[in-house]
Design a protein around this motif. Sequence first.
Motif, PDB file in Angstrom:
ATOM      1  N   GLU A  24      -1.753  -1.488  -4.099  1.00 36.02           N
ATOM      2  CA  GLU A  24      -2.454  -0.230  -4.339  1.00 36.02           C
ATOM      3  C   GLU A  24      -1.493   0.924  -4.115  1.00 36.02           C
ATOM      4  O   GLU A  24      -1.186   1.275  -2.981  1.00 36.02           O
ATOM      5  N   SER A  75      -2.522  -7.935  -2.724  1.00 39.54           N
ATOM      6  CA  SER A  75      -3.142  -6.697  -3.174  1.00 39.54           C
ATOM      7  C   SER A  75      -2.071  -5.621  -3.276  1.00 39.54           C
ATOM      8  O   SER A  75      -1.263  -5.455  -2.353  1.00 39.54           O
ATOM      9  N   ARG A 108      -2.374   5.984  -0.274  1.00 42.63           N
ATOM     10  CA  ARG A 108      -3.525   5.091  -0.200  1.00 42.63           C
ATOM     11  C   ARG A 108      -3.682   4.443   1.175  1.00 42.63           C
ATOM     12  O   ARG A 108      -4.308   3.385   1.307  1.00 42.63           O
ATOM     13  N   VAL A 153       0.845  -1.191   0.000  1.00 46.64           N
ATOM     14  CA  VAL A 153       0.000   0.000   0.000  1.00 46.64           C
ATOM     15  C   VAL A 153       0.886   1.248   0.000  1.00 46.64           C
ATOM     16  O   VAL A 153       1.760   1.404   0.850  1.00 46.64           O
ATOM     17  N   LEU A 173      -7.808  -3.476   2.373  1.00 45.44           N
ATOM     18  CA  LEU A 173      -6.814  -4.326   1.719  1.00 45.44           C
ATOM     19  C   LEU A 173      -6.440  -5.518   2.600  1.00 45.44           C
ATOM     20  O   LEU A 173      -6.229  -6.631   2.098  1.00 45.44           O
ATOM     21  N   SER A 198      -1.593   3.744  -6.531  1.00 45.83           N
ATOM     22  CA  SER A 198      -1.992   4.822  -7.443  1.00 45.83           C
ATOM     23  C   SER A 198      -2.058   6.152  -6.701  1.00 45.83           C
ATOM     24  O   SER A 198      -2.412   6.208  -5.518  1.00 45.83           O
TER      25      SER A 198
END
Length: 229
Positions: free
Chosen positions: A129, A127, A109, A105, A116, A131
């Motif tokens: 993330e 997972s 995020r 992460v 998550l 972005s």
Amino acid sequence: MAKKYLIETFGCQMNVHDSERMAGLLDQAGYESTADDRDADVIVINTCSVREHAEEKLYTRLGELRVLHEETGRRPVVAVAGCVAQQEGRSLLKKSNGRMIDVVVGTQRLKMLPMLVEQASATPFPSVEISPMDDVTFPLGVTHRSDPVKAYVTIIEGCNDHCAFCVVPYTRGHERMRAKGDILADVRDAVDSGRKEIQLLGQIVNHYTAPDDSSCDFADLLGHVNDVP
């Protein structure tokens, strides 16, 4: 019985404060804090890519957790957060051979961490993330502050300067200001919980201009913070 979490933090004051925020989110999701990795259902490693040998520290820790799993049979959900997570993203899974990392992460995020972690508990697939996200709001009163006297309060996320020696624009994104109202609410909440000292966090704090009050620069913000009893 509530599940337990352990957060391990490398790096700067911003990382420490991010860990306080993640702890608060996990508290809110029904988890309890523990200091024992043998007792943890979730282990979050909040990384730094500025300090020397940052990635090596991460892989060393992942190796220790792998040995712990082999010795005890317990397999916590392992989340890697912070600047190394943001910088490396999915490549962390390849470098660790896909073992012992369930969640990656990024710095922008962190609010997704509980979701998550729940996803990782329900699926064997990691997972990732990382972005970018411009929203710098954070729920008031959620932060699990670790110091009984001092409180960190973020005023700026990221940086626009792109100095040759610095990774901050790449790991924390472009410069985004928190609203003056949110900052002062954070300060009052910290004071109400007994904290006497406020440290304002940002890469270049004197760049501050309040997005909700164009007349408020960093000097004005200091005055408003100082007015909080």
